[in-house]
Design a protein around this motif. Structure first.
Motif, short mmCIF file in Angstrom:
data_model
loop_
_atom_site.label_atom_id
_atom_site.label_comp_id
_atom_site.label_asym_id
_atom_site.label_seq_id
_atom_site.Cartn_x
_atom_site.Cartn_y
_atom_site.Cartn_z
N GLU A 21 0.81 -1.22 0.00
CA GLU A 21 0.00 0.00 0.00
C GLU A 21 0.84 1.27 0.00
O GLU A 21 1.95 1.26 0.52
CB GLU A 21 -0.98 -0.01 1.17
CG GLU A 21 -0.35 0.26 2.51
CD GLU A 21 -1.39 0.44 3.60
OE1 GLU A 21 -2.33 1.21 3.43
OE2 GLU A 21 -1.21 -0.20 4.64
N PRO A 22 0.29 2.34 -0.57
CA PRO A 22 -0.93 2.39 -1.35
C PRO A 22 -0.73 1.67 -2.68
O PRO A 22 0.35 1.73 -3.27
CB PRO A 22 -1.16 3.88 -1.56
CG PRO A 22 0.20 4.49 -1.52
CD PRO A 22 0.99 3.63 -0.55
N ILE A 23 -1.77 0.99 -3.10
CA ILE A 23 -1.68 0.22 -4.34
C ILE A 23 -2.93 0.50 -5.18
O ILE A 23 -4.04 0.57 -4.65
CB ILE A 23 -1.51 -1.29 -4.06
CG1 ILE A 23 -1.33 -2.06 -5.37
CG2 ILE A 23 -2.64 -1.84 -3.22
CD1 ILE A 23 -0.89 -3.50 -5.18
N LEU A 24 -2.71 0.67 -6.47
CA LEU A 24 -3.84 0.85 -7.38
C LEU A 24 -4.60 -0.46 -7.48
O LEU A 24 -3.99 -1.54 -7.53
CB LEU A 24 -3.35 1.28 -8.76
CG LEU A 24 -2.67 2.65 -8.84
CD1 LEU A 24 -2.09 2.88 -10.23
CD2 LEU A 24 -3.67 3.75 -8.50
N SER A 25 -5.92 -0.39 -7.49
CA SER A 25 -6.72 -1.62 -7.53
C SER A 25 -6.43 -2.48 -8.75
O SER A 25 -6.38 -3.71 -8.63
CB SER A 25 -8.20 -1.32 -7.37
OG SER A 25 -8.65 -0.39 -8.30
N PRO A 26 -6.17 -1.91 -9.95
CA PRO A 26 -5.80 -2.79 -11.08
C PRO A 26 -4.48 -3.53 -10.83
O PRO A 26 -4.33 -4.68 -11.25
CB PRO A 26 -5.68 -1.84 -12.27
CG PRO A 26 -6.51 -0.66 -11.90
CD PRO A 26 -6.38 -0.53 -10.41
N GLU A 27 -3.56 -2.89 -10.15
CA GLU A 27 -2.29 -3.54 -9.80
C GLU A 27 -2.54 -4.67 -8.80
O GLU A 27 -1.94 -5.74 -8.88
CB GLU A 27 -1.31 -2.52 -9.22
CG GLU A 27 0.01 -3.09 -8.79
CD GLU A 27 0.89 -3.56 -9.94
OE1 GLU A 27 1.79 -4.38 -9.69
OE2 GLU A 27 0.68 -3.13 -11.08
N LEU A 28 -3.44 -4.43 -7.85
CA LEU A 28 -3.81 -5.47 -6.88
C LEU A 28 -4.43 -6.67 -7.59
O LEU A 28 -4.14 -7.81 -7.24
CB LEU A 28 -4.77 -4.89 -5.84
CG LEU A 28 -5.20 -5.83 -4.73
CD1 LEU A 28 -4.01 -6.34 -3.92
CD2 LEU A 28 -6.22 -5.14 -3.81
N VAL A 29 -5.25 -6.41 -8.57
CA VAL A 29 -5.85 -7.50 -9.36
C VAL A 29 -4.76 -8.35 -10.00
O VAL A 29 -4.80 -9.59 -9.95
CB VAL A 29 -6.82 -6.94 -10.43
CG1 VAL A 29 -7.20 -8.01 -11.44
CG2 VAL A 29 -8.05 -6.34 -9.78
N LYS A 30 -3.76 -7.70 -10.59
CA LYS A 30 -2.65 -8.44 -11.23
C LYS A 30 -1.87 -9.26 -10.20
O LYS A 30 -1.50 -10.40 -10.46
CB LYS A 30 -1.70 -7.47 -11.94
CG LYS A 30 -2.29 -6.84 -13.18
CD LYS A 30 -1.32 -5.84 -13.79
CE LYS A 30 -1.98 -5.09 -14.93
NZ LYS A 30 -1.11 -4.01 -15.44
N LEU A 31 -1.60 -8.66 -9.03
CA LEU A 31 -0.88 -9.39 -7.98
C LEU A 31 -1.66 -10.61 -7.51
O LEU A 31 -1.09 -11.67 -7.29
CB LEU A 31 -0.59 -8.47 -6.80
CG LEU A 31 0.56 -7.50 -6.94
CD1 LEU A 31 0.59 -6.52 -5.77
CD2 LEU A 31 1.88 -8.24 -7.04
N CYS A 32 -2.97 -10.45 -7.36
CA CYS A 32 -3.80 -11.55 -6.87
C CYS A 32 -3.94 -12.65 -7.92
O CYS A 32 -4.04 -13.83 -7.57
CB CYS A 32 -5.16 -11.04 -6.44
SG CYS A 32 -5.09 -10.07 -4.92
N GLU A 33 -3.92 -12.26 -9.18
CA GLU A 33 -3.95 -13.27 -10.24
C GLU A 33 -2.68 -14.12 -10.16
O GLU A 33 -2.73 -15.35 -10.25
CB GLU A 33 -4.05 -12.59 -11.61
CG GLU A 33 -4.14 -13.56 -12.76
CD GLU A 33 -4.25 -12.88 -14.10
OE1 GLU A 33 -4.57 -13.58 -15.08
OE2 GLU A 33 -4.03 -11.65 -14.20
N LYS A 34 -1.55 -13.45 -9.95
CA LYS A 34 -0.27 -14.15 -9.85
C LYS A 34 -0.16 -14.95 -8.54
O LYS A 34 0.25 -16.11 -8.55
CB LYS A 34 0.87 -13.12 -9.93
CG LYS A 34 2.24 -13.70 -9.82
CD LYS A 34 3.29 -12.61 -9.89
CE LYS A 34 4.66 -13.16 -9.64
NZ LYS A 34 5.68 -12.11 -9.56
N GLU A 35 -0.54 -14.33 -7.42
CA GLU A 35 -0.35 -14.93 -6.10
C GLU A 35 -1.38 -16.03 -5.79
O GLU A 35 -1.04 -17.05 -5.21
CB GLU A 35 -0.45 -13.82 -5.04
CG GLU A 35 -0.14 -14.26 -3.64
CD GLU A 35 1.33 -14.49 -3.37
OE1 GLU A 35 1.63 -15.23 -2.41
OE2 GLU A 35 2.18 -13.93 -4.08
#
Length: 120
Positions: free
Chosen positions: A21-35
């Motif tokens: 954080e702070p993290i852009l929600s689209p970036e969070l989506v990418k991280l969660c797809e990977k993680e």
């Protein structure tokens, strides 16, 4: 304070946010797809749940915490002692130690912590 609860996967998700954080929600989506191998909708669903619980906020596509990781886990620790040991830190320590011995350094560190929180 609210009663904050996180399932195991939610806790992992929360840790990811706290680290980035702070993290852009689209970036969070990418991280969660990977993680987690999550789809976009899954990320937003879990994020919304944690926002509704007052842990995070998603404002203008920027995700930030409303409480810090330390505050969250501090609350959880205090709640555990309250629920399991009637709020008694000595009872908790006795159960936690389970007959183990402390080193002198560990005992001194605990004593310094206690002294820092002792009321006069």
């Amino acid at each position: 304070m609210k009663e904050y609860k996180l399932a195991k996967l939610e806790a992992h998700f929360a840790d990811l946010i706290w680290e980035k954080e702070p993290i852009l929600s689209p970036e969070l989506v990418k991280l969660c797809e990977k993680e987690f191998d999550w789809k976009k909708s899954t990320t937003y669903t879990v994020l919304k749940k944690l926002c509704d619980r007052g842990i995070f906020q998603n404002e203008n596509a920027v995700v930030t915490s409303l409480i810090s990781r330390e505050e969250f886990y501090g609350y959880k620790s205090r709640q555990f002692v309250e629920d399991s040991f009637e709020g008694s830190i000595p009872k908790f320590l006795a159960a936690f130690m389970g007959g183990k011995k402390l080193t002198r350094q560990q005992a001194e560190e605990i004593k310094q912590l206690i002294d820092g929180y002792t009321q006069e």
